[in-house]
Design a protein around this motif. Structure first.
Motif, PDB file in Angstrom:
ATOM      1  N   ALA A   1       0.826  -1.196   0.000  1.00 24.60           N
ATOM      2  CA  ALA A   1       0.000   0.000   0.000  1.00 24.60           C
ATOM      3  C   ALA A   1       0.863   1.251   0.000  1.00 24.60           C
ATOM      4  O   ALA A   1       0.586   2.223  -0.705  1.00 24.60           O
ATOM      5  N   LEU A   2       1.906   1.249   0.803  1.00 24.42           N
ATOM      6  CA  LEU A   2       2.804   2.410   0.846  1.00 24.42           C
ATOM      7  C   LEU A   2       3.456   2.649  -0.507  1.00 24.42           C
ATOM      8  O   LEU A   2       3.495   3.781  -1.006  1.00 24.42           O
ATOM      9  N   SER A   3       3.947   1.595  -1.124  1.00 19.77           N
ATOM     10  CA  SER A   3       4.610   1.742  -2.419  1.00 19.77           C
ATOM     11  C   SER A   3       3.636   2.245  -3.479  1.00 19.77           C
ATOM     12  O   SER A   3       3.981   3.110  -4.298  1.00 19.77           O
ATOM     13  N   LEU A   4       2.412   1.734  -3.463  1.00 18.60           N
ATOM     14  CA  LEU A   4       1.412   2.191  -4.419  1.00 18.60           C
ATOM     15  C   LEU A   4       1.085   3.664  -4.196  1.00 18.60           C
ATOM     16  O   LEU A   4       0.944   4.439  -5.146  1.00 18.60           O
ATOM     17  N   GLY A 132      25.180  11.867  12.555  1.00 16.60           N
ATOM     18  CA  GLY A 132      24.334  13.032  12.713  1.00 16.60           C
ATOM     19  C   GLY A 132      22.906  12.751  12.273  1.00 16.60           C
ATOM     20  O   GLY A 132      22.293  11.773  12.664  1.00 16.60           O
ATOM     21  N   HIS A 133      22.395  13.619  11.415  1.00 13.64           N
ATOM     22  CA  HIS A 133      21.007  13.519  10.960  1.00 13.64           C
ATOM     23  C   HIS A 133      20.957  12.555   9.782  1.00 13.64           C
ATOM     24  O   HIS A 133      20.971  12.954   8.623  1.00 13.64           O
ATOM     25  N   LEU A 134      20.893  11.258  10.077  1.00 10.13           N
ATOM     26  CA  LEU A 134      20.949  10.251   9.017  1.00 10.13           C
ATOM     27  C   LEU A 134      19.739  10.345   8.101  1.00 10.13           C
ATOM     28  O   LEU A 134      19.871  10.373   6.887  1.00 10.13           O
ATOM     29  N   CYS A 135      18.555  10.408   8.662  1.00 14.44           N
ATOM     30  CA  CYS A 135      17.338  10.561   7.861  1.00 14.44           C
ATOM     31  C   CYS A 135      16.150  10.749   8.776  1.00 14.44           C
ATOM     32  O   CYS A 135      16.182  10.397   9.954  1.00 14.44           O
ATOM     33  N   ASP A 136      15.080  11.330   8.227  1.00 13.73           N
ATOM     34  CA  ASP A 136      13.819  11.440   8.943  1.00 13.73           C
ATOM     35  C   ASP A 136      12.989  10.189   8.673  1.00 13.73           C
ATOM     36  O   ASP A 136      13.177   9.506   7.667  1.00 13.73           O
ATOM     37  N   THR A 137      12.059   9.913   9.576  1.00 12.71           N
ATOM     38  CA  THR A 137      11.097   8.841   9.362  1.00 12.71           C
ATOM     39  C   THR A 137       9.749   9.461   9.022  1.00 12.71           C
ATOM     40  O   THR A 137       9.278  10.376   9.697  1.00 12.71           O
ATOM     41  N   TRP A 138       9.137   8.953   7.975  1.00 15.32           N
ATOM     42  CA  TRP A 138       7.851   9.471   7.476  1.00 15.32           C
ATOM     43  C   TRP A 138       6.843   8.342   7.469  1.00 15.32           C
ATOM     44  O   TRP A 138       7.116   7.248   6.958  1.00 15.32           O
ATOM     45  N   ARG A 139       5.678   8.599   8.039  1.00 14.22           N
ATOM     46  CA  ARG A 139       4.606   7.597   8.113  1.00 14.22           C
ATOM     47  C   ARG A 139       3.355   8.139   7.405  1.00 14.22           C
ATOM     48  O   ARG A 139       2.383   8.532   8.061  1.00 14.22           O
ATOM     49  N   PRO A 140       3.355   8.160   6.089  1.00  8.39           N
ATOM     50  CA  PRO A 140       2.257   8.802   5.364  1.00  8.39           C
ATOM     51  C   PRO A 140       0.915   8.084   5.478  1.00  8.39           C
ATOM     52  O   PRO A 140      -0.132   8.681   5.221  1.00  8.39           O
ATOM     53  N   LEU A 141       0.921   6.809   5.884  1.00  7.95           N
ATOM     54  CA  LEU A 141      -0.341   6.065   5.991  1.00  7.95           C
ATOM     55  C   LEU A 141      -0.819   5.950   7.431  1.00  7.95           C
ATOM     56  O   LEU A 141      -1.682   5.132   7.734  1.00  7.95           O
ATOM     57  N   ILE A 142      -0.298   6.780   8.319  1.00  6.76           N
ATOM     58  CA  ILE A 142      -0.541   6.617   9.744  1.00  6.76           C
ATOM     59  C   ILE A 142      -2.030   6.684  10.095  1.00  6.76           C
ATOM     60  O   ILE A 142      -2.485   6.030  11.032  1.00  6.76           O
ATOM     61  N   THR A 143      -2.833   7.438   9.337  1.00  6.83           N
ATOM     62  CA  THR A 143      -4.260   7.572   9.647  1.00  6.83           C
ATOM     63  C   THR A 143      -5.134   6.563   8.905  1.00  6.83           C
ATOM     64  O   THR A 143      -6.353   6.568   9.061  1.00  6.83           O
ATOM     65  N   TRP A 144      -4.527   5.712   8.097  1.00  6.62           N
ATOM     66  CA  TRP A 144      -5.306   4.769   7.292  1.00  6.62           C
ATOM     67  C   TRP A 144      -5.905   3.656   8.145  1.00  6.62           C
ATOM     68  O   TRP A 144      -5.383   3.303   9.204  1.00  6.62           O
ATOM     69  N   VAL A 145      -6.997   3.095   7.635  1.00  2.00           N
ATOM     70  CA  VAL A 145      -7.593   1.887   8.211  1.00  2.00           C
ATOM     71  C   VAL A 145      -7.526   0.792   7.145  1.00  2.00           C
ATOM     72  O   VAL A 145      -7.105   1.031   6.010  1.00  2.00           O
ATOM     73  N   ASP A 151      -8.665  -0.437  -0.637  1.00  5.89           N
ATOM     74  CA  ASP A 151      -9.079   0.463  -1.716  1.00  5.89           C
ATOM     75  C   ASP A 151      -7.934   0.795  -2.667  1.00  5.89           C
ATOM     76  O   ASP A 151      -8.117   0.809  -3.890  1.00  5.89           O
ATOM     77  N   ILE A 152      -6.747   1.072  -2.133  1.00  5.83           N
ATOM     78  CA  ILE A 152      -5.656   1.453  -3.025  1.00  5.83           C
ATOM     79  C   ILE A 152      -5.213   0.264  -3.867  1.00  5.83           C
ATOM     80  O   ILE A 152      -4.823   0.427  -5.034  1.00  5.83           O
ATOM     81  N   HIS A 153      -5.305  -0.930  -3.311  1.00  6.48           N
ATOM     82  CA  HIS A 153      -5.014  -2.113  -4.118  1.00  6.48           C
ATOM     83  C   HIS A 153      -6.038  -2.264  -5.244  1.00  6.48           C
ATOM     84  O   HIS A 153      -5.677  -2.597  -6.379  1.00  6.48           O
ATOM     85  N   SER A 154      -7.294  -1.994  -4.928  1.00  3.56           N
ATOM     86  CA  SER A 154      -8.343  -2.100  -5.945  1.00  3.56           C
ATOM     87  C   SER A 154      -8.119  -1.103  -7.074  1.00  3.56           C
ATOM     88  O   SER A 154      -8.330  -1.436  -8.255  1.00  3.56           O
TER      89      SER A 154
END
Length: 219
Positions: A1-4, A132-145, A151-154
């Motif tokens: 889902a994240l990759s899509l 140091g600041h290697l990278c940030d972490t991003w959770r773009p699907l954090i609010t998904w159910v 749905d995104i697979h469909s």
């Protein structure tokens, strides 16, 4: 889902799977399908260098199972292998911009995950002060159910992981089989559908008990 979803946003990305060696067999089959049909063979599987066989090596090596208070499994089998991949990536491409660690977890998966923010500046992936600041972490699907995942697979005509869609004991999240934080109905799913995994868990319990007895006898 994240990759899509990242693809829909036009964001180029590597697809990384941290293999704990403890996933459901259907998940491994599903990943093979995705890699062949969707990812063009570009899925990168990373494993622990210290525990190459994953969870079984970790339990036997530590002489204990991970627990709610000692959740070293995530660190050893997921965080460290991904961290090592990012270091190797930056070593190969020193001019590369600072990467972002995008993670597909959802708040609905657990109480702990419900407390996470979408963006986490900095990163526990750094292992040396000079990183140091290697990278940030991003959770773009954090609010998904789960319905958002389906749905995104469909939309892309790709079947979701079948573990979400089982009529009996469907998974609320797909991860370790079982996770140490699994609910009772998830443990019941293992008991009812995968007796071989239960036999392995019993063997690991016996191995841990024997190692503890040997340790105490040596004192």
């Amino acid at each position: 889902a994240l990759s899509l979803w990242l693809t829909e946003q036009g964001i180029d990305h590597d697809r990384i799977f941290a293999d704990t060696g403890w996933e459901h067999p259907e998940l491994y089959s599903y990943l093979d399908y995705l890699n062949e049909r969707v990812f063009d063979g570009q899925l990168v599987k990373v494993k622990s260098k210290k525990y190459p066989n994953g969870m079984t090596d970790l339990v036997r090596g530590r002489g204990m199972f991970p627990s709610r208070l000692f959740r070293f499994c995530t660190q050893e089998l997921k965080i460290f292998p991904i961290r090592d991949y990012i270091h190797e990536l930056r070593d190969r491409h020193p001019d590369l911009d600072v990467p972002v660690n995008a993670v597909g977890i959802r708040a609905a998966e657990s109480r702990a995950r419900s407390a996470l923010d979408e963006w986490e500046p900095g990163s526990i992936l750094a292992k040396r002060k000079k990183d140091g600041h290697l990278c940030d972490t991003w959770r773009p699907l954090i609010t998904w159910v789960v319905s958002d995942v389906v749905d995104i697979h469909s939309r892309h005509a790709i079947p979701p992981c079948p573990l979400y869609l089982r009529e009996q004991l469907p998974a609320s999240r797909v991860g370790c089989w079982p996770c140490i934080m699994s609910k009772k109905d998830e443990i019941r799913a293992v008991v009812e559908t995968d007796p071989e995994r239960m036999d392995l868990i019993r063997q690991l319990e016996a191995d841990v008990k024997a190692k503890a007895a040997a340790r105490y006898a040596a004192k």
